[in-house]
Design a protein around this motif. Structure first.
Motif, mmCIF file in Angstrom:
data_model
loop_
_atom_site.group_PDB
_atom_site.id
_atom_site.type_symbol
_atom_site.label_atom_id
_atom_site.label_comp_id
_atom_site.label_asym_id
_atom_site.label_seq_id
_atom_site.Cartn_x
_atom_site.Cartn_y
_atom_site.Cartn_z
ATOM 1 N N ILE A 1 7.181 11.827 9.143
ATOM 2 C CA ILE A 1 5.828 11.841 8.580
ATOM 3 C C ILE A 1 4.831 12.356 9.613
ATOM 4 O O ILE A 1 4.990 12.116 10.814
ATOM 5 C CB ILE A 1 5.430 10.396 8.181
ATOM 6 N N THR B 1 0.824 -1.226 0.000
ATOM 7 C CA THR B 1 0.000 0.000 0.000
ATOM 8 C C THR B 1 0.857 1.275 0.000
ATOM 9 O O THR B 1 0.344 2.375 0.238
ATOM 10 C CB THR B 1 -0.905 0.031 1.241
ATOM 11 N N GLY B 2 2.150 1.097 -0.299
ATOM 12 C CA GLY B 2 3.059 2.252 -0.258
ATOM 13 C C GLY B 2 2.750 3.253 -1.346
ATOM 14 O O GLY B 2 2.183 2.904 -2.375
ATOM 15 N N GLY B 3 3.084 4.493 -1.119
ATOM 16 C CA GLY B 3 2.929 5.547 -2.112
ATOM 17 C C GLY B 3 1.538 6.150 -2.107
ATOM 18 O O GLY B 3 0.590 5.611 -1.509
ATOM 19 N N ASN B 4 1.395 7.263 -2.823
ATOM 20 C CA ASN B 4 0.105 7.932 -2.890
ATOM 21 C C ASN B 4 0.114 8.998 -3.985
ATOM 22 O O ASN B 4 1.172 9.531 -4.356
ATOM 23 C CB ASN B 4 -0.278 8.563 -1.546
ATOM 24 N N HIS C 1 13.916 8.683 2.758
ATOM 25 C CA HIS C 1 12.496 8.344 2.612
ATOM 26 C C HIS C 1 12.184 7.928 1.181
ATOM 27 O O HIS C 1 11.900 6.767 0.913
ATOM 28 C CB HIS C 1 11.647 9.544 3.043
ATOM 29 N N HIS D 1 3.868 10.517 -4.250
ATOM 30 C CA HIS D 1 4.964 9.985 -3.433
ATOM 31 C C HIS D 1 5.075 8.486 -3.691
ATOM 32 O O HIS D 1 4.060 7.778 -3.770
ATOM 33 C CB HIS D 1 4.692 10.218 -1.954
ATOM 34 N N SER E 1 -4.442 9.473 3.430
ATOM 35 C CA SER E 1 -3.034 9.063 3.367
ATOM 36 C C SER E 1 -2.210 9.647 4.511
ATOM 37 O O SER E 1 -2.448 10.768 4.967
ATOM 38 C CB SER E 1 -2.439 9.526 2.032
ATOM 39 N N SER E 2 -1.180 8.887 4.908
ATOM 40 C CA SER E 2 -0.237 9.359 5.937
ATOM 41 C C SER E 2 0.424 10.671 5.515
ATOM 42 O O SER E 2 0.878 11.431 6.360
ATOM 43 C CB SER E 2 0.894 8.327 6.128
ATOM 44 N N ASP E 3 0.509 10.898 4.206
ATOM 45 C CA ASP E 3 1.228 12.069 3.696
ATOM 46 C C ASP E 3 0.305 13.233 3.361
ATOM 47 O O ASP E 3 0.717 14.177 2.680
ATOM 48 C CB ASP E 3 2.044 11.665 2.454
ATOM 49 N N HIS F 1 8.061 4.919 -3.044
ATOM 50 C CA HIS F 1 9.334 4.408 -2.520
ATOM 51 C C HIS F 1 10.032 3.639 -3.632
ATOM 52 O O HIS F 1 10.653 2.606 -3.400
ATOM 53 C CB HIS F 1 9.096 3.480 -1.323
ATOM 54 N N LYS G 1 -5.722 9.464 -1.734
ATOM 55 C CA LYS G 1 -6.175 8.106 -1.442
ATOM 56 C C LYS G 1 -6.323 7.894 0.078
ATOM 57 O O LYS G 1 -5.715 8.602 0.872
ATOM 58 C CB LYS G 1 -5.195 7.083 -2.013
ATOM 59 N N PRO G 2 -7.121 6.873 0.473
ATOM 60 C CA PRO G 2 -7.201 6.498 1.884
ATOM 61 C C PRO G 2 -5.930 5.781 2.312
ATOM 62 O O PRO G 2 -5.271 5.113 1.493
ATOM 63 C CB PRO G 2 -8.407 5.556 1.936
ATOM 64 N N SER G 3 -5.553 5.903 3.558
ATOM 65 C CA SER G 3 -4.297 5.335 4.047
ATOM 66 C C SER G 3 -4.365 3.812 4.173
ATOM 67 O O SER G 3 -5.359 3.257 4.662
ATOM 68 C CB SER G 3 -3.970 5.913 5.436
ATOM 69 N N GLY G 4 -3.301 3.148 3.670
ATOM 70 C CA GLY G 4 -3.150 1.723 3.932
ATOM 71 C C GLY G 4 -4.152 0.828 3.250
ATOM 72 O O GLY G 4 -4.297 -0.336 3.618
HETATM 73 O O1 5SP Z 1 6.133 6.376 3.654
HETATM 74 C C1 5SP Z 1 5.035 6.085 4.107
HETATM 75 C C2 5SP Z 1 4.861 5.399 5.410
HETATM 76 O O2 5SP Z 1 6.096 5.441 6.101
HETATM 77 C C3 5SP Z 1 3.806 6.409 3.350
HETATM 78 O O3 5SP Z 1 4.092 7.384 2.386
HETATM 79 C C4 5SP Z 1 3.325 5.159 2.625
HETATM 80 O O4 5SP Z 1 4.238 4.888 1.582
HETATM 81 C C5 5SP Z 1 1.953 5.361 2.043
HETATM 82 O O5 5SP Z 1 1.096 5.620 3.116
HETATM 83 P P1 5SP Z 1 -0.472 5.840 2.871
HETATM 84 O O6 5SP Z 1 -0.627 6.841 1.741
HETATM 85 O O7 5SP Z 1 -1.071 4.488 2.482
HETATM 86 O O8 5SP Z 1 -0.968 6.349 4.192
#
Ligand code: 5SP
Length: 236
Positions: free
Chosen positions: A147, A35-38, A173, A108, A87-89, A110, A52-55
């Motif tokens: 974050i 679920t990484g990125g957004n 990051h 964003h 999203s976390s971001d 990784h 997007k919603p987180s996770g």
């Molecule tokens: O780097 C991080 C978490 O450390 C975030 O950027 C995740 O890669 C994506 O998080 P969500 O968008 O699913 O909250």
């Protein structure tokens, strides 16, 4: 009763469709795992963006579960998707939209090669014409930031304001990218990973040959203003 005019409701719906679909581009281009990125997109005509919603698994993402936030990063209540955490971001994306008015999309990831350069805190030097075309020079590094608050957003804005690059490697990051719209930001995310891999491979073979600045300038101008079917123009 909607908090928005009918015109803004239409703009929100279109932004939901675009942002939801663009998340699939991150998967298709191998830029994210799990679920990484957004991806987020500014809603034209409104002080709002969609993210997007987180996770949540990428294969569950739909227009109706994208989340509409104001430019402070607060979820707008009673809108579709508002029952989930964004999203976390979200704070980082919101900070960029507040401080870079020309930005219509933020991404964003990784992605591995770009994130490897970020892990070294090393800017990617402009040694291939594809970098000059797309980024107008090196891809810079932004500060290490935790974050959840404005730290990442502030680092993105401080690094990219006045910089040609639409990508920044946030130290330890990974890449964050901006664009005139969400699709443009996704393109920058795809291209930063492509050039990060190429320059990494080049350096394994020996010394890198920098491109003269006047050539970089000429390549960037051509690509941003002549290449393709309709001149888009570089972001301001
Ligand atoms: O780097 C991080 C978490 O450390 C975030 O950027 C995740 O890669 C994506 O998080 P969500 O968008 O699913 O909250």
């Amino acid at each position: 009763m909607s908090a928005f005019s009918p015109e803004i409701e239409v703009a929100i719906a279109r932004t939901r469709d675009e942002v939801s679909a663009l998340h699939a581009e991150l998967v298709r281009n191998g830029l994210v795992v799990w679920t990484g990125g957004n991806v987020s997109g500014r809603v034209p005509g409104a002080d709002a963006f969609v993210i997007k919603p987180s996770g949540v698994s990428y294969d569950e993402l739909r227009p109706e579960n994208m989340i509409v936030c104001d430019l402070e990063g607060r979820v707008i209540p009673d809108t579709p998707g508002s029952d989930r955490e964004p999203s976390s971001d979200t704070a980082a994306h919101a900070y960029v939209y507040r401080h870079m008015e020309h930005v219509g999309g933020v991404v964003h990831t990784h992605s591995p090669y770009a994130t490897a350069w970020a892990a070294r805190g090393e800017a990617i030097p402009c040694v291939i014409t594809a970098m000059a075309d797309e980024f107008g020079g090196e891809i810079p590094v932004g500060p290490f930031a935790i974050i959840g608050d404005d730290s990442i957003g502030r680092g993105i804005v401080e690094t990219l304001t006045g910089h040609r690059s639409r990508a920044v490697l946030m130290q330890n990051h990974g890449p964050f990218t901006i664009g005139r719209n969400a699709r443009d930001a996704v393109k920058a995310a795809v291209m930063v990973e492509d050039v990060a891999r190429t320059v990494h491979l080049a350096r394994q073979g020996g010394a890198l040959l920098p491109i003269p600045q006047d050539a970089i300038d000429s390549l960037f101008d051509r690509y941003q203003n002549v290449y393709g079917q309709a001149a888009q123009g570089a972001m301001p």
